[in-house]
Design an enzyme around this catalytic site. Structure first.
Site, mmCIF file in Angstrom:
data_model
loop_
_atom_site.group_PDB
_atom_site.id
_atom_site.type_symbol
_atom_site.label_atom_id
_atom_site.label_comp_id
_atom_site.label_asym_id
_atom_site.label_seq_id
_atom_site.Cartn_x
_atom_site.Cartn_y
_atom_site.Cartn_z
ATOM 1 C CG ASN A 124 -8.076 9.950 -3.426
ATOM 2 O OD1 ASN A 124 -9.191 10.446 -3.815
ATOM 3 N ND2 ASN A 124 -7.877 8.564 -3.426
ATOM 4 C CD GLU A 128 -2.873 0.806 0.139
ATOM 5 O OE1 GLU A 128 -3.538 -0.336 -0.069
ATOM 6 O OE2 GLU A 128 -3.587 1.843 -0.389
ATOM 7 C CG ASP A 129 -0.750 4.946 -0.394
ATOM 8 O OD1 ASP A 129 -1.176 4.497 -1.297
ATOM 9 O OD2 ASP A 129 -1.216 5.750 0.324
HETATM 10 P P1 NAD Z 1 2.285 7.545 -9.153
HETATM 11 O O1 NAD Z 1 3.224 8.573 -8.273
HETATM 12 O O2 NAD Z 1 2.464 6.467 -9.377
HETATM 13 O O3 NAD Z 1 2.027 8.182 -10.400
HETATM 14 C C1 NAD Z 1 1.685 9.635 -10.764
HETATM 15 C C2 NAD Z 1 1.774 9.670 -12.117
HETATM 16 O O4 NAD Z 1 1.369 11.118 -12.294
HETATM 17 C C3 NAD Z 1 3.040 9.684 -12.635
HETATM 18 O O5 NAD Z 1 3.165 9.050 -13.933
HETATM 19 C C4 NAD Z 1 3.637 11.194 -12.930
HETATM 20 O O6 NAD Z 1 4.523 11.042 -13.991
HETATM 21 C C5 NAD Z 1 2.324 11.624 -13.362
HETATM 22 N N1 NAD Z 1 2.495 13.443 -13.031
HETATM 23 C C6 NAD Z 1 2.802 13.829 -12.232
HETATM 24 N N2 NAD Z 1 2.673 15.160 -12.560
HETATM 25 C C7 NAD Z 1 2.024 15.422 -13.874
HETATM 26 C C8 NAD Z 1 1.480 16.448 -14.356
HETATM 27 N N3 NAD Z 1 1.696 17.537 -14.110
HETATM 28 N N4 NAD Z 1 0.990 16.302 -15.792
HETATM 29 C C9 NAD Z 1 1.023 14.717 -15.762
HETATM 30 N N5 NAD Z 1 1.341 13.714 -15.246
HETATM 31 C C10 NAD Z 1 2.024 14.012 -14.089
HETATM 32 O O7 NAD Z 1 0.924 7.386 -8.295
HETATM 33 P P2 NAD Z 1 -0.507 6.707 -8.317
HETATM 34 O O8 NAD Z 1 -0.392 5.773 -7.321
HETATM 35 O O9 NAD Z 1 -0.509 6.372 -9.880
HETATM 36 O O10 NAD Z 1 -1.833 7.818 -7.905
HETATM 37 C C11 NAD Z 1 -1.947 8.929 -8.425
HETATM 38 C C12 NAD Z 1 -3.239 9.584 -7.893
HETATM 39 O O11 NAD Z 1 -4.336 8.830 -7.803
HETATM 40 C C13 NAD Z 1 -3.034 9.820 -6.256
HETATM 41 O O12 NAD Z 1 -3.619 11.001 -5.989
HETATM 42 C C14 NAD Z 1 -3.805 8.779 -5.720
HETATM 43 O O13 NAD Z 1 -4.361 9.169 -4.350
HETATM 44 C C15 NAD Z 1 -4.783 8.774 -6.817
HETATM 45 N N6 NAD Z 1 -5.478 7.225 -6.660
HETATM 46 C C16 NAD Z 1 -6.963 7.292 -6.717
HETATM 47 C C17 NAD Z 1 -7.771 5.898 -6.620
HETATM 48 C C18 NAD Z 1 -9.183 6.057 -6.326
HETATM 49 O O14 NAD Z 1 -9.680 6.778 -6.139
HETATM 50 N N7 NAD Z 1 -9.582 4.908 -6.180
HETATM 51 C C19 NAD Z 1 -6.759 4.760 -6.455
HETATM 52 C C20 NAD Z 1 -5.425 4.866 -6.541
HETATM 53 C C21 NAD Z 1 -4.836 6.117 -6.691
#
Ligand code: NAD
Length: 545
Positions: free
Chosen positions: A402, A239-240
């Site tokens: 989120n 997780e995370d």
């Molecule tokens: P991560 O760090 O793996 O991925 C983030 C991605 O965003 C990376 O590919 C990065 O290059 C890209 N990014 C960053 N800045 C950017 C920009 N300005 N323009 C375009 N792309 C950009 O994180 P993750 O695990 O994929 O999570 C991302 C988000 O999704 C978080 O906010 C997380 O809380 C949310 N999330 C929501 C749910 C849900 O609602 N069910 C589930 C998982 C994750």
């Protein structure tokens, strides 16, 4: 249910055991038999009365963080009452024990710290992790573990990330009825690169920068082996973790032990369920859709992979399926000519000239759906939404980042920007709203619809692996619970209050896959739902005498 008197502690020890404590609800007979006489005020309350009192006091607090702390304190002294409060008021309480409030709680973790929950294992514990795990007083059946490096969209929170495994495991119990006694939250303190935390005298973690490379991998490996040694049947949910570790660790362990990564696979499943609902409104097939993701990390590539797996299961060629998913990351559109792309992005690095920004990519590729998972707030601008509305009669708009401050757009913005035509889902909750006289009820694409049921199913059948096929089955089951009335009001998911029933059905679907694929260690029951229900915890107090 009656619990054997011999199996429970007496006196003050019982009052201080959150798994057994009933507080002022202990009966006269129990007070006499269990050495409680005089240790409690004379009046006996029912659990319902205790719940009302708690809710009354909590609702008088105005600050969500104070409510979080009140709930944590209740969790620490009386788990059954805590889970009654959560289960009976899930819409109100879930945002307090999970996103968005849990994000703030992690940021302030050291400042609001009252008592520890779960286990903290640090890089200094190399060589003795199995011994440390033996300090846990229960037999763990499910571990949620984080290294705190990517907490929600808030980045590195170090050991303060413990709020997340604790919150996730609360949802296992609240949403699926997994027994809290078998839930073990773990934080691996590998250091932190968050300078604010390192300078904070109240920070709870090690004062050092993150360990990387072989030392990091060796600690993870020792932890996994120790967990399996001490708790042989345990399911381990990652997780995370930051994405440079999350994908590697998933690949390393997914075919060896019973594990999954909720950020990648759970997210994918809930998002796919939302897409299935959108397809019902649009009366289209999955292969007819083209998705443009903002973000190319764990959530984005996880969702894209499961969309592709779903199309392939429907008979679509894998390469054709991949062409329906495009990613934009911080450097622009992910295309073949870009060098040094991470492995998980390669399947979606299509032949296309470079495009630097999301709106241009949108105008060029003309997607039917946009999925925001970049953790950058406000990126679905009015221009983006307008472009989607011009391209599509019913544009799919998922703003999944989120917490709320990172959401790509609000529900209100999504409807206003698309003349109310968006098929919208979000990561954090948004309240129902009026749009041009119609009540819209946007619902959260919340992983808690999926992982608790997946975990319950895996526990019930003794799964030896958690597979993508199980997450596909979970997505379909969740989508099957969305009614025409839900769709009519813009809800792509069922109400959260339904989550226990949905989780039981997801557990059945997951167990079916496990038995089908020879991945269940128990023998196949005649009635799968009864098997699942036999594992469900009931937060109503049992009689001890
Ligand atoms: P991560 O760090 O793996 O991925 C983030 C991605 O965003 C990376 O590919 C990065 O290059 C890209 N990014 C960053 N800045 C950017 C920009 N300005 N323009 C375009 N792309 C950009 O994180 P993750 O695990 O994929 O999570 C991302 C988000 O999704 C978080 O906010 C997380 O809380 C949310 N999330 C929501 C749910 C849900 O609602 N069910 C589930 C998982 C994750």
């Amino acid at each position: 249910m009656k619990v054997s008197q011999n199996s429970i502690a007496h006196g003050v020890t019982l009052l201080h055991d959150p798994l057994r404590n009933k507080g002022t609800a202990f009966t006269e007979v129990e007070r006499d038999a269990l050495g409680l006489r005089g240790l409690l005020p004379p009046h006996i309350h029912t659990q319902d009365e205790q719940m009302e009192r708690f809710l009354h006091n909590m609702r008088n607090l105005s600050d969500p963080l104070e409510k979080f702390m009140a709930l944590s304190a209740l969790h620490d002294r009386n788990e059954a009452l805590f889970f009654r409060v959560v289960c009976d008021n899930v819409d109100e309480i879930m945002p307090l024990i999970y996103t968005p409030t849990v994000g703030l709680a992690c940021q302030r973790f050291g400042h609001i710290f009252q008592r520890p929950r779960g286990m903290f294992i640090s890089i200094n514990d190399r060589g003795r992790i199995a011994d440390i795990l033996r300090n846990w007083p229960h037999k763990a059946g499910i571990i949620v573990v984080t290294d705190g490096e990517r907490i929600l969209g808030l980045g590195d929170q170090g050991a303060n990330g413990m709020g997340i495994p604790v919150g996730k495991l609360s949802l296992y119990t609240a949403c699926a009825g997994v027994d809290p006694a078998i839930c073990l939250p773990v934080t691996l303190d590998m250091g932190t690169n968050n300078e604010t935390l390192l300078a904070d005298p109240y920070y709870v973690g090690l004062r050092r920068h993150r360990v990387t490379g072989p030392a990091y991998d060796e600690l993870i490996d020792e932890f996994i082996n120790a967990a399996l040694e001490v708790f042989p049947d345990v399911i381990i949910q990652f997780e995370d973790f930051a994405n440079h570790n999350a994908f590697r660790l998933l690949e390393r362990y997914r075919n060896k032990i019973c594990t999954f990564n909720d950020d990648i696979q759970g997210t994918a499943s809930v998002a796919l369920a939302g897409v299935f609902s959108a397809l019902r409104v649009k009366d289209t097939k999955l292969v007819d859709e083209k998705f443009l993701f903002l973000g190319a990390g764990e959530a984005a590539t996880g969702i894209a992979d499961l969309i592709v797996a779903s199309m392939v299961a429907q008979g679509v060629d894998q390469e054709v399926a991949r062409q329906r998913c495009w990613l934009v990351d911080s450097k622009g559109l992910v295309v073949k000519s870009r060098e040094g792309l991470a492995a998980q992005k390669l399947p979606y690095a299509h032949d296309h000239p470079p495009v630097t920004d999301f709106l241009s990519a949108l105008n060029t590729l003309k997607p039917t759906g946009i999925i925001g998972v970049a953790a950058v707030g406000g990126t679905f601008t009015p221009e983006v939404l307008r472009a989607m509305a011009d391209l599509n009669e019913r544009p799919i708009v998922f703003a999944l980042s989120n917490p709320t401050s990172k959401a790509e757009c609000t529900a209100e913005q999504a409807y206003a920007g698309t003349d109310g035509r968006a098929l919208f889902a979000s990561g954090s909750p948004f309240l129902p709203l009026q749009y041009k006289g119609k009540t819209m009820v946007p619902r959260q694409g919340n992983n808690s619809y999926i992982f608790p049921g997946v975990g319950l199913g895996a526990i019930a059948c003794g799964a030896t692996r958690v597979t993508d096929e199980m997450f596909l089955a979970a997505a379909q089951t969740l989508a099957d619970h969305v009614t025409p009335a839900d769709l009519e009001q813009g809800s792509l998911f069922p109400p959260l209050s339904n989550t226990r029933e949905v989780s039981a059905q997801i557990a059945v679907a997951v167990a079916e896959v496990a038995f089908e694929r020879g991945l269940a260690s128990k023998s196949r029951p005649e009635d799968m739902l009864s098997l699942v229900r036999a594992h469900v915890y009931d937060p109503h107090y049992p009689a001890y005498i």
